[in-house]
Enzyme design. Sequence first.
Site, PDB file in Angstrom:
ATOM      1  N   ASP A 121      -6.051  39.036  -3.113  1.00 43.59           N
ATOM      2  CA  ASP A 121      -6.012  40.495  -3.028  1.00 43.59           C
ATOM      3  C   ASP A 121      -5.399  41.048  -4.303  1.00 43.59           C
ATOM      4  OD1 ASP A 121      -7.059  40.625  -0.485  1.00 43.59           O
ATOM      5  OD2 ASP A 121      -5.113  40.523   0.506  1.00 43.59           O
ATOM      6  N   ASN A 124       6.778  -6.880   4.142  1.00 39.94           N
ATOM      7  CA  ASN A 124       5.879  -5.768   4.435  1.00 39.94           C
ATOM      8  C   ASN A 124       6.569  -4.630   5.168  1.00 39.94           C
ATOM      9  OD1 ASN A 124       3.114  -5.216   3.901  1.00 39.94           O
ATOM     10  ND2 ASN A 124       2.750  -5.126   6.102  1.00 39.94           N
ATOM     11  N   GLU A 137       2.131  -0.724   6.425  1.00 37.73           N
ATOM     12  CA  GLU A 137       2.804  -0.025   7.519  1.00 37.73           C
ATOM     13  C   GLU A 137       3.632   1.161   7.024  1.00 37.73           C
ATOM     14  OE1 GLU A 137       2.786  -3.237   7.173  1.00 37.73           O
ATOM     15  OE2 GLU A 137       2.074  -4.159   9.027  1.00 37.73           O
ATOM     16  N   VAL A 196      -1.423  -8.069   9.406  1.00 34.96           N
ATOM     17  CA  VAL A 196      -0.395  -7.016   9.357  1.00 34.96           C
ATOM     18  C   VAL A 196      -0.054  -6.700   7.904  1.00 34.96           C
ATOM     19  CG1 VAL A 196       1.998  -6.452   9.928  1.00 34.96           C
ATOM     20  CG2 VAL A 196       0.552  -7.593  11.614  1.00 34.96           C
ATOM     21  N   ALA A 197       0.052  -7.756   7.078  1.00 31.32           N
ATOM     22  CA  ALA A 197       0.401  -7.577   5.662  1.00 31.32           C
ATOM     23  C   ALA A 197      -0.676  -6.797   4.908  1.00 31.32           C
ATOM     24  CB  ALA A 197       0.618  -8.926   5.005  1.00 31.32           C
TER      25      ALA A 197
END
Length: 759
Positions: free
Chosen positions: A193, A596, A151, A146-147
Amino acid sequence: RNGKIKKILSREVVLGDILILETGDKIPADAKILETNYLKVDESALTGESLVVEKSKEDLVFAGTIVVYGKCKALVEATGMQTKLGKIAGLIQEVEEKTPLQIKITQLAKNLAIIALIACTAVFAIGTLKGAPVAEILIIALALAVAAVPEGLPLALTLTLSLGMHRIAKHNAIVRKMLGVEALGSVTIICTDKTGTLTKNEMTVKKIFVNDKIFSVTDTGYKLKGEFLVNNKKIDVNKEKDLIQLLKTSALCNDATLVGTVGDPTEIALLVAAAKANLWKEDLEKKYRRVEEIIFTSERKLMTTLHEKNNKKVAFTKGAPEVVLQKCRYIQKNGKIFKLDKEEIEKILNINENFASSALRVLGIAYKTSATNVEKNLIFLGLVGMIDPPREEVKEAIVACKNAGIKVVMITGDNPKTAKAIAEEIGLFVKNKKFDIEGKQKKIVKDGIITGNELDKLNEKEFESVVEDIVIYARIMPEQKLKIVKTLKKKGHIVAMTGDGVNDAPALKKADVGIAMGIKGTDVTKETADIVLQDDNFATIVEAVKQGRTIHDNIEKFTCYLISRNFTEVTLILLGIILLGFEFLPLLALQILFINTFAEIMPSIGLGLDPPRKGIMSKQPRKPGEKILKKRNLILIVFVATFMATASFFVFLSAATGNIEKARTLVFATIVSMILFVPFSFRSLDEPILKVGILTNKLLVVGVACTFLLTLSIIYIPVLQNIFELTALSLKDWIIPLFVAFIALLFVEFTKLITKVIN
């Protein structure tokens, strides 16, 4: 149908039907005109051009356009998706291509997922080999996985893009597709244009030739104040009888009105010129009552109105100079009438040529004091030259683009001379520039200008060889814009394309950034585009590019910051397991997740919302396909993460001989303390912190402060202490974490200097 006139629903029209169209009818299918009576059609829904189009026998009328004048019979040749409108609809329904940011983020996510999997597997394998309990080492391995994945990245990315959209909206550009915002920062070519974007779309009378004098008219646009000059000297208009007569004629032979500024831009310009001499159409019409009009057609190239004053008739005519001259037998000078001879005609035509070569649109003005054969034996008054002036801010915007390494290309339906003159005035066109081109391409492209007909003569390879040298595309049909976009993209450019008509929609969809005109653009074009300009102004595009570059820089900054922080934790845990074993992990799973999830998100959001930096528009565009984690950023991440992890590990070693819980608390405090310093260094990945500033991003200051207060709460509140297995620190204990965090800041600054030198 079947020889009978029937009224049917538009959806029931089939091939072979003969349409009977009148003023106000919306044309249901593409059809060829069989019979016509002064037919005029509003094709703005298809082309974006506001001027009505005159149609003759054998001409085509298109589905979705509207009859505004006259009648016709037309044979249906295409219906539904086979019409011009339907084919355009088919083109814009193709599968959307991914934006550059989508491609980069997808690649980054894959790379981080692989790294997380490797880290997780390595920790689990090493822990198991060293005899750690499987359940506990699995929790640590999963926490580390997870780290390894930031996240905070999706949240920071979403907020960065959202605020970017908000900032761009403040500058009159509405972003319809969030991911298109970042693509603006990568743009290498802007195809724009001319009319209404580079220019004001307000025709302005600049020169008048009458009585052998050339009068200059000051001020631009529809401003009603201005002066008349001869040889740069102001003159008294009222003393110039011939000039007054010409201005009266141009105001009376006119269907526009200054009330609400309604009508053809050319006719409005004539009214404005007259108003500058204090001649007002409404006042003149009270004296000269209009009794008849012979309308302008593309075949006649003339317009005549017949008026009555004191029971006498007088005719006023305007039109193409050469046609008007053919209708004239006399000329007025100094208030007197003279016969128009060949020498005089030649002189007038030379003046006309000089005006036209200066990009002026020229009209001839004449009148007649008789109601018989009103367009014969006219009295010639003079010539009026007008131009659609450039916007004041465009020249500066063009310079900004050149400094930013962005090429600007003009695409217009106007003639090459007009386009070239405007381009020279705004600094877009460089005279006598030489191109390394051979063969027929050299003859066609010349000095960087190409017309639509010439473009059609080049095959795909020939066009590819010259496309990067072309600055002006003149007499271009909207369908050709798609060819231009495809070729530029094939050459590796990130292209922004502007458009307003329905048939511009495919080119806008194909471009990396499609930009629709908010004022004159059609609904279809706006729906297809990534960005809608509320003011149709080129300078707005440049400001949007500036914001787009800021957004990309911010994405790069917070991505590097988040990944460096995450790799710090991964490296720290790997060092602990390899060198000390499972029993002496520097951080526990819950502590890793807190850092985290909470400690890193607010600073990363602060970095994502960093304001634009000075000099951001003086850099060259990023190379197409350049990754977020390019070489410089990877070196920075690896060096910084390794240093912060090593420093934190030594903090742990210095205290681990005593209380293990306090040692982990010190490591925890050290990593969080780095948030007090390191994010400010990441505000620029190449400039020193003192140059960028510390307090200029107030949101980052607040985010860092809130994160640190949250950290203090879990260290000092007993309930949270127990949950996170931390212990309270004394003031003396904080010296080491804060000192190490400050050293980390210095190390980041040193690493930035090294990477800048390497770059």
